[in-house]
Write a protein that holds these residues in place. Structure first.
Motif, PDB file in Angstrom:
ATOM      1  N   GLY A   1      33.562 -25.982  28.826  1.00 28.70           N
ATOM      2  CA  GLY A   1      34.677 -26.723  28.708  1.00 28.70           C
ATOM      3  C   GLY A   1      35.378 -27.474  27.292  1.00 28.70           C
ATOM      4  O   GLY A   1      35.000 -26.694  26.359  1.00 28.70           O
ATOM      5  N   SER A   2      35.683 -28.503  27.117  1.00 24.05           N
ATOM      6  CA  SER A   2      35.999 -29.047  26.182  1.00 24.05           C
ATOM      7  C   SER A   2      35.084 -29.902  25.142  1.00 24.05           C
ATOM      8  O   SER A   2      34.609 -30.624  25.830  1.00 24.05           O
ATOM      9  N   TRP A   3      34.923 -29.287  24.034  1.00 27.76           N
ATOM     10  CA  TRP A   3      33.829 -30.081  23.191  1.00 27.76           C
ATOM     11  C   TRP A   3      34.615 -30.565  22.089  1.00 27.76           C
ATOM     12  O   TRP A   3      35.755 -30.108  21.451  1.00 27.76           O
ATOM     13  N   ASN A   4      34.152 -31.822  21.489  1.00 27.16           N
ATOM     14  CA  ASN A   4      34.776 -32.572  20.298  1.00 27.16           C
ATOM     15  C   ASN A   4      34.255 -31.565  19.049  1.00 27.16           C
ATOM     16  O   ASN A   4      33.012 -31.156  18.899  1.00 27.16           O
ATOM     17  N   SER A   5      34.953 -31.601  18.149  1.00 23.50           N
ATOM     18  CA  SER A   5      34.491 -30.580  16.967  1.00 23.50           C
ATOM     19  C   SER A   5      34.983 -31.271  15.645  1.00 23.50           C
ATOM     20  O   SER A   5      36.080 -31.764  15.634  1.00 23.50           O
ATOM     21  N   ILE A   6      34.122 -30.834  14.578  1.00 26.02           N
ATOM     22  CA  ILE A   6      34.510 -31.592  13.398  1.00 26.02           C
ATOM     23  C   ILE A   6      34.378 -30.201  12.190  1.00 26.02           C
ATOM     24  O   ILE A   6      33.240 -29.433  12.456  1.00 26.02           O
ATOM     25  N   VAL A   7      35.499 -29.781  11.555  1.00 31.62           N
ATOM     26  CA  VAL A   7      35.334 -28.656  10.575  1.00 31.62           C
ATOM     27  C   VAL A   7      34.705 -29.393   9.366  1.00 31.62           C
ATOM     28  O   VAL A   7      34.853 -30.480   8.869  1.00 31.62           O
ATOM     29  N   ASP A   8      33.769 -28.491   8.678  1.00 36.42           N
ATOM     30  CA  ASP A   8      32.706 -29.056   7.702  1.00 36.42           C
ATOM     31  C   ASP A   8      32.551 -28.181   6.538  1.00 36.42           C
ATOM     32  O   ASP A   8      31.449 -27.559   6.547  1.00 36.42           O
ATOM     33  N   PRO A   9      33.430 -27.640   5.845  1.00 33.78           N
ATOM     34  CA  PRO A   9      33.729 -26.565   4.953  1.00 33.78           C
ATOM     35  C   PRO A   9      32.706 -27.167   3.839  1.00 33.78           C
ATOM     36  O   PRO A   9      31.953 -25.977   3.275  1.00 33.78           O
ATOM     37  N   PHE A  10      32.209 -28.222   3.554  1.00 32.87           N
ATOM     38  CA  PHE A  10      31.218 -28.429   2.489  1.00 32.87           C
ATOM     39  C   PHE A  10      29.662 -28.734   2.937  1.00 32.87           C
ATOM     40  O   PHE A  10      28.785 -29.084   2.399  1.00 32.87           O
ATOM     41  N   ASP A  11      29.624 -28.786   4.513  1.00 35.11           N
ATOM     42  CA  ASP A  11      28.356 -29.011   4.951  1.00 35.11           C
ATOM     43  C   ASP A  11      27.860 -30.374   4.643  1.00 35.11           C
ATOM     44  O   ASP A  11      26.738 -30.758   4.693  1.00 35.11           O
ATOM     45  N   ASN A  12      29.128 -31.485   4.476  1.00 35.04           N
ATOM     46  CA  ASN A  12      28.577 -32.897   4.347  1.00 35.04           C
ATOM     47  C   ASN A  12      27.988 -33.242   5.651  1.00 35.04           C
ATOM     48  O   ASN A  12      27.269 -34.407   5.410  1.00 35.04           O
ATOM     49  N   GLY A  13      27.919 -32.853   6.667  1.00 31.36           N
ATOM     50  CA  GLY A  13      27.108 -33.299   7.833  1.00 31.36           C
ATOM     51  C   GLY A  13      25.775 -32.876   7.820  1.00 31.36           C
ATOM     52  O   GLY A  13      25.063 -33.387   8.815  1.00 31.36           O
ATOM     53  N   TYR A  14      25.463 -32.090   6.891  1.00 32.57           N
ATOM     54  CA  TYR A  14      24.093 -31.266   6.840  1.00 32.57           C
ATOM     55  C   TYR A  14      23.302 -31.813   5.655  1.00 32.57           C
ATOM     56  O   TYR A  14      22.156 -32.046   5.767  1.00 32.57           O
ATOM     57  N   TYR A  15      23.992 -31.583   4.614  1.00 34.16           N
ATOM     58  CA  TYR A  15      23.358 -32.108   3.277  1.00 34.16           C
ATOM     59  C   TYR A  15      23.836 -33.564   2.848  1.00 34.16           C
ATOM     60  O   TYR A  15      25.051 -33.672   3.076  1.00 34.16           O
ATOM     61  N   ASP A  16      22.922 -34.016   2.070  1.00 35.44           N
ATOM     62  CA  ASP A  16      23.454 -35.115   1.267  1.00 35.44           C
ATOM     63  C   ASP A  16      24.034 -34.513  -0.015  1.00 35.44           C
ATOM     64  O   ASP A  16      24.035 -33.329  -0.264  1.00 35.44           O
ATOM     65  N   TYR A  17      24.624 -35.713  -0.960  1.00 31.68           N
ATOM     66  CA  TYR A  17      25.267 -35.316  -2.195  1.00 31.68           C
ATOM     67  C   TYR A  17      24.161 -34.720  -3.106  1.00 31.68           C
ATOM     68  O   TYR A  17      24.576 -33.992  -4.285  1.00 31.68           O
ATOM     69  N   ARG A  18      23.127 -34.500  -2.916  1.00 29.50           N
ATOM     70  CA  ARG A  18      22.227 -33.790  -3.918  1.00 29.50           C
ATOM     71  C   ARG A  18      21.658 -32.436  -3.433  1.00 29.50           C
ATOM     72  O   ARG A  18      20.806 -31.644  -3.721  1.00 29.50           O
ATOM     73  N   LEU A  19      22.286 -32.026  -2.034  1.00 32.21           N
ATOM     74  CA  LEU A  19      22.034 -30.873  -1.594  1.00 32.21           C
ATOM     75  C   LEU A  19      20.404 -30.764  -0.904  1.00 32.21           C
ATOM     76  O   LEU A  19      20.205 -29.697  -0.711  1.00 32.21           O
ATOM     77  N   ASN A  20      20.059 -31.825  -0.460  1.00 33.60           N
ATOM     78  CA  ASN A  20      19.003 -32.039   0.271  1.00 33.60           C
ATOM     79  C   ASN A  20      19.352 -32.211   1.964  1.00 33.60           C
ATOM     80  O   ASN A  20      20.557 -32.894   2.000  1.00 33.60           O
ATOM     81  N   VAL A  21      18.461 -31.325   2.647  1.00 32.06           N
ATOM     82  CA  VAL A  21      18.938 -31.794   4.184  1.00 32.06           C
ATOM     83  C   VAL A  21      18.801 -33.243   4.422  1.00 32.06           C
ATOM     84  O   VAL A  21      17.710 -33.805   4.352  1.00 32.06           O
ATOM     85  N   SER A  22      20.034 -33.665   5.034  1.00 33.86           N
ATOM     86  CA  SER A  22      20.160 -35.109   5.204  1.00 33.86           C
ATOM     87  C   SER A  22      19.360 -35.333   6.726  1.00 33.86           C
ATOM     88  O   SER A  22      19.329 -34.866   7.471  1.00 33.86           O
TER      89      SER A  22
END
Length: 601
Positions: free
Chosen positions: A37-58
């Protein structure tokens, strides 16, 4: 450089993550709750939702599904107000902005659940392309790599009474070490592309089973029933009512019960695709399936189905949806593609270049179509990379596990158009050995290439030929070299006492474009190419079938000719709008002739 760093960090962090559980067999026969069915979605081209700003897995990524608790809280995402996307489905065809997008997209779905005593719960995905992190109620439960095989996780102790939420980070970036690798000739559809189900089972349940004719036998049905736990003395049963089989069995110390039963089932064939109701029981745990019985083998240069010589009247098919375009995920769209194959006169389909959805495989079997099933070991795979091999091996295993009870599948294929090298030979030889060890009731092949031409003679000499049952190769004489006229005089050197199969041939044509038969991209050129190619191979000893490329035009980023291709591979005998080209009828007439010849003998 940043993209490379992201990929490396993702690979390193994934090493410590929980991988998917053993795949549930025959999931659609189990008690399920659909999460489609319908899922909410967020496009994340820089993987901000996965890495912090030092590129460590958040540790505080989007998977936490945070909400601002006051007006002063800073939360830079909100699934509740995010756009909706349909699951199953690819993101490329649901949003024009994502048509060419390759990267990460986050998915979220809320659902309710009521735990039941004595019941296990699994979160099942038919396929997600390509790599995904799966989170339940803010906790990562595992990862999966590979865009075309199913996977599931035991979430029994992670579900809550009432409201729950599942979040996925889906990434479809092409990777050099991936399977497939960075270079391919089909669209890289990203997303949750097949069904998502919450599956319930008893604590002790039938985890796996096999029911088949043993190789070379027509009067015995054998197989096994496997529980999810190593428990001895558990009573299970196998029933095939139409064959008057009702056999009770006791599991051994491994939780497995093996059987071999006298029976003479009516054999499955394209002319009579007989399937039997089969019931597997473990107390109140009951699995229903429809299973057919057949023998497939080779003898010299012939392919034998149920002991009779057969010619594989085939067509190649991509999992491309007709009319709307995008990844096929439904039984209805699968059956439409297969119905066109039947209209062609096919008794065989090559499902290229990856495992297709389960609906496609089952529908082909029901409609009397033999199937070639393959994994995406395609072109320039990283042959010397152990992780690449492990990935390919896992996809091969998962494809065979899901479909091992499907008698319609007669060929497992481990590769397509791979360049020769010692590393490649070892890679493919090991995959071939894996197939042989797991299944001796089907044929093994791979789509090879013409290895050279001397004068007027084309040669097919490949080290891998000793591992396969059928010498299969792709050849585009008249399209990627030469002209359709060259087919009239071409000779072939195929020095093996095995049947040969043309896994691909063809040429492009824009439906509705007409002209002289020597003019590229016209229906007349493609028509002439089909006529001459089919005549050419039909003159060669050992010609046992073909699956021309391809049933329907399909999207490909490699195909850029403006006004002709427009990002479509135009080699289909049917356009993406469902309109038949002239080559369709050439192939249809050839198959009618081959069928008539077969009936006479």
């Amino acid at each position: 450089m940043r993209k490379l760093m992201l990929v490396l960090l993702a690979c390193i962090s994934a090493l410590s993550l929980v991988k998917a559980d053993t795949i549930l067999n025959n999931v659609y026969a189990r008690h399920t709750q659909s999460l489609n069915g319908s899922w909410n979605s967020i496009v994340d081209p820089f993987d901000n939702g996965y890495y912090d700003y030092r590129l460590n897995v958040s540790n505080n990524g989007f998977f936490k599904n945070q909400k601002a608790k006051s007006k002063s809280d800073l939360v830079e995402y909100n699934f509740d107000t995010a756009p909706l996307i349909k699951v199953p489905g690819d993101w490329n065809t649901q949003d024009d902005k994502l048509f060419f997008y390759e990267g990460s997209v986050w998915y979220k779905k809320d659902f309710n659940y009521t735990p039941k005593p004595g019941t296990k719960a699994f979160l099942y995905f038919g396929a997600v392309n390509y790599f995904c992190n799966v989170y339940l109620n803010g906790e990562q439960i595992g990862t999966h790599e590979g865009g075309f095989t199913p996977f599931n996780f035991d979430v029994t102790n992670k579900l809550k009474e009432g409201s729950n939420f599942v979040i996925l980070r889906v990434n479809n970036e092409r990777k050099p070490e991936g399977v497939p690798t960075v270079n391919s000739d089909w669209w890289n559809y990203g997303g949750i592309t097949r069904d998502v189900l919450l599956v319930e089972t008893p604590d002790v349940f039938v985890d796996d089973y096999l029911v088949q004719l043993p190789k070379g036998s027509y009067d015995k049905v054998e197989g096994y029933v496997q529980l999810n736990e190593k428990k001895a003395g558990v009573e299970v049963s196998v029933e095939i009512p139409e064959l008057k089989i009702q056999k009770k069995l006791l599991t051994d110390a491994e939780g497995k019960a093996v059987f071999a039963l006298k029976a003479k089932p009516k054999l499955w064939s394209p002319e009579s695709p007989k399937l039997y109701d089969v019931i597997i029981r473990n107390g109140e745990d009951v699995l229903n399936d429809k299973i057919g019985f057949r023998q497939i083998e080779t003898q010299g240069k012939n392919i034998l189905l149920n002991g009779k010589k057969t010619f594989l009247r085939g067509i190649s098919i991509h999992e491309e949806a007709p009319y709307r375009q995008g990844r096929v995920f439904s039984k209805e769209e699968s059956m439409l593609l297969l119905s066109w194959a039947k209209e062609l006169g096919c008794n065989f389909v090559r499902l290229a270049h990856y495992p297709h959805n389960e609906f496609m495989v089952r529908a082909a079997e029901e409609m009397g179509l033999m199937v070639w099933s393959e994994i995406p070991v395609y072109w320039t795979i990283h042959w010397s990379n152990p992780d690449t091999y492990k990935n390919a091996s896992t996809q091969l295993n998962d494809m065979m596990e899901r479909d091992k009870n499907r008698c319609g599948i007669i060929i497992w294929s481990v590769a397509n158009e791979t360049p020769h090298s010692d590393a490649r030979d070892k890679f493919l030889a090991d995959l071939a050995a894996q197939v042989r060890a797991k299944d001796n009731t089907r044929l093994l092949s791979m789509a090879m290439e013409v290895t050279g031409t001397k004068g007027n003679v084309s040669q097919v000499k490949d080290y891998m030929s000793k591992y396969v049952d059928i010498i299969s190769f792709n050849n585009y004489l008249g399209w990627y070299g030469g002209t359709p006229e060259d087919c009239k005089t071409r000779q072939w050197d195929i020095p093996y006492d095995k049947p040969f199969f043309i896994s691909e041939f063809g040429g492009g044509a824009l439906q509705g474009k007409h002209g002289d038969k020597t003019e590229r991209w016209t229906e007349e050129y493609q028509e002439e190419l089909y006529k001459n190619t089919l005549d050419m191979y039909n003159r060669v000893d050992g010609f046992a079938g073909t699956s021309p490329w391809i049933l329907m035009d399909f999207r490909s980023s490699r195909r850029q000719l403006n006004g002709i291709q427009d990002f479509f591979n135009r080699k289909g005998v049917i356009s993406e709008r469902g309109l038949k080209k002239k080559a369709f009828y050439v192939l249809q007439n050839f198959y009618k002739m081959k069928k008539e010849q077969e009936l006479k003998h």
